[in-house]
Write a protein that holds these residues in place. Structure first.
Motif, short mmCIF file in Angstrom:
data_model
loop_
_atom_site.label_atom_id
_atom_site.label_comp_id
_atom_site.label_asym_id
_atom_site.label_seq_id
_atom_site.Cartn_x
_atom_site.Cartn_y
_atom_site.Cartn_z
N ASP A 76 94.90 -13.06 77.05
CA ASP A 76 94.76 -13.81 75.48
C ASP A 76 93.60 -13.88 75.00
OD1 ASP A 76 93.96 -15.69 77.24
OD2 ASP A 76 94.84 -17.33 76.42
N SER A 155 110.65 -18.49 75.10
CA SER A 155 110.14 -17.70 75.98
C SER A 155 110.73 -16.10 75.76
CB SER A 155 110.69 -18.23 77.29
OG SER A 155 112.08 -18.36 77.35
N VAL A 157 110.47 -14.47 73.34
CA VAL A 157 109.24 -13.63 72.77
C VAL A 157 108.49 -12.97 73.75
CG1 VAL A 157 107.11 -13.64 71.60
CG2 VAL A 157 109.06 -15.11 70.72
N PHE A 158 108.38 -13.59 75.00
CA PHE A 158 107.53 -12.98 76.13
C PHE A 158 108.02 -12.11 76.95
CE2 PHE A 158 105.89 -17.08 74.46
CZ PHE A 158 104.41 -16.67 73.98
N TYR A 159 109.28 -11.66 76.46
CA TYR A 159 109.82 -10.59 77.13
C TYR A 159 110.18 -9.48 76.42
CZ TYR A 159 110.78 -13.90 80.98
OH TYR A 159 110.44 -14.83 82.18
N THR A 160 109.67 -9.37 75.21
CA THR A 160 109.98 -8.39 73.95
C THR A 160 108.79 -7.66 74.06
OG1 THR A 160 111.33 -9.97 72.76
CG2 THR A 160 110.28 -8.07 71.67
N ARG A 164 105.34 -9.45 72.59
CA ARG A 164 104.52 -10.31 73.31
C ARG A 164 102.79 -10.26 73.50
NH1 ARG A 164 103.86 -8.02 78.68
NH2 ARG A 164 103.73 -10.17 79.71
N GLN A 165 102.48 -8.93 73.38
CA GLN A 165 101.06 -8.71 73.26
C GLN A 165 100.40 -9.47 71.80
OE1 GLN A 165 103.27 -6.24 74.46
NE2 GLN A 165 102.23 -6.12 76.38
N TRP A 167 101.73 -11.57 69.95
CA TRP A 167 101.78 -13.02 69.71
C TRP A 167 101.05 -13.76 70.53
CZ3 TRP A 167 107.06 -14.95 67.40
CH2 TRP A 167 107.37 -14.07 66.44
N THR A 168 100.64 -13.04 71.79
CA THR A 168 99.70 -13.81 72.82
C THR A 168 98.41 -13.85 72.15
OG1 THR A 168 101.02 -13.18 74.60
CG2 THR A 168 98.80 -13.64 74.89
N PRO A 174 104.41 -19.57 76.08
CA PRO A 174 105.77 -19.81 76.07
C PRO A 174 105.97 -21.27 76.29
CG PRO A 174 105.01 -18.34 78.07
CD PRO A 174 103.77 -18.48 77.04
#
Length: 332
Positions: A76, A155, A157-160, A164-165, A167-168, A174
């Motif tokens: 991040d 959560s 979002v962080f498997y997409t 995920r990159q 938005w992080t 998460p």
């Protein structure tokens, strides 16, 4: 080319601080919007192409690339990532544009001490198709004076891949109890959408819905850490996308299981670029919370009721100013 750089500041007659985003280059703005919101549609297109159009070898490579970006750790604090996030933050808020109304701007002075830890909990509503208005609260935008902010997101979002990159780098993490406690303990202000994706199941085209009556976990955590609660409401967000949602009890069960509601949505020309609908984001006054390590059920209910009432009052006070005098709010 766009207007002058940075937000335009002012004060309303009632003392509310008003910050207005400015427009920039349409081309750069479109690129920023595509980076910010296009990953969901892009992944769907890649998946469909791999299944129906591409040769097996190429399809396997495409799916392998998606899997890689789904699993590879994301830093991040990546210099390149933060530059991309800064680019997105600069250009997207002027697209709608976003106007931020802050009832007590001085209350968010980072030099002010909220107990031992200068952290707050922002309760943002509504979720809508995507709670894109909360982008105006991110530290990279510079509207709010708080230097350390995180958004707690689904959560899923962080498997997409790719999403995920992006938005992080923008400051999303998460939504879990562990991360909530951790970031508040580290002095971050945390932004959460209490109703979450559950609100998508209850959306309609004639009113705004906030799913709050049974959502008390964020209140409990705020009380345990002594973090003031801040009600935030965004007007206009429900109009930035057209949408269609399948019905039925099975869909509800699936949505609850995967923490993501199946919904088809589209913006300009059927793309993920949202319609340029003015967004009015209203930040209410902090609700001071006494630090109680183990609050009782009644104590949680009392503070939760204060938050719900503050959200309703915020909606009624500003809906005419935002241009939605006929709009109704449903609290479920």
């Amino acid at each position: 080319m766009g207007a002058e750089n940075g937000p335009r500041n002012g004060a309303a007659a009632d003392g509310t601080t008003v910050l207005r985003a400015t427009a920039y280059s349409p081309l750069r703005t479109t690129v920023a919007l595509a980076l910010w919101l296009g990953a969901i549609h892009f992944n769907v297109l890649l998946l469909l192409a791999s299944i129906f159009l591409l040769p097996r070898r190429i399809a396997a490579m495409v799916l392998g690339t998606q899997l890689f970006f789904m699993l590879v750790p994301v830093n991040d604090k990546s210099r390149i990532g933060r530059k991309i996030a800064s680019f997105i933050s600069k250009y997207v808020i002027g697209y709608f544009p976003v106007t931020l109304h802050v009832e007590d701007y001085q209350a968010f002075d980072p030099k002010r001490a909220y107990g031992e830890i200068p952290s707050l909990v922002f309760g943002y509503e509504p979720h809508s198709v995507l709670p894109i208005g909360l982008g105006a609260l991110l530290d990279l935008v510079g509207f709010m004076p708080l230097p350390k902010m995180k958004v707690l997101a689904s959560s899923a979002v962080f498997y997409t891949p790719f999403l995920r990159q992006i938005w992080t780098w923008l400051g999303l993490v998460p939504a879990s109890r562990k991360s909530f406690y951790s970031y508040l303990g580290a002095g971050y202000t945390c932004i959460i959408v209490p109703g979450g994706v559950q609100e998508i199941l209850h959306m309609d085209h004639d009113s705004e819905v906030v799913f709050l009556k049974s959502r008390k976990g964020f209140v409990k955590i705020a009380m345990e850490t002594g973090s003031p609660l801040v009600p935030v409401f965004c007007f206009g967000q429900g109009s930035v996308y057209k949408w269609w949602r399948p019905g039925g009890k099975l869909i509800v069960k699936i949505a609850r299981a995967i923490k993501f509601t199946p919904i088809i949505f589209w913006g300009k020309f059927g793309t993920p670029i949202p319609f340029a609908t003015p967004l009015h984001l209203v930040v209410g006054k902090p609700i001071e919370v006494k630090k109680i390590p183990q609050p009782t059920y009644d104590e949680i209910n009392e503070v939760h009721e204060q938050f719900v009432v503050a959200m309703q009052e915020l909606f009624e006070k500003y809906k005419t100013k935002a241009g939605y005098d006929k709009l109704k709010l449903r609290v479920l």
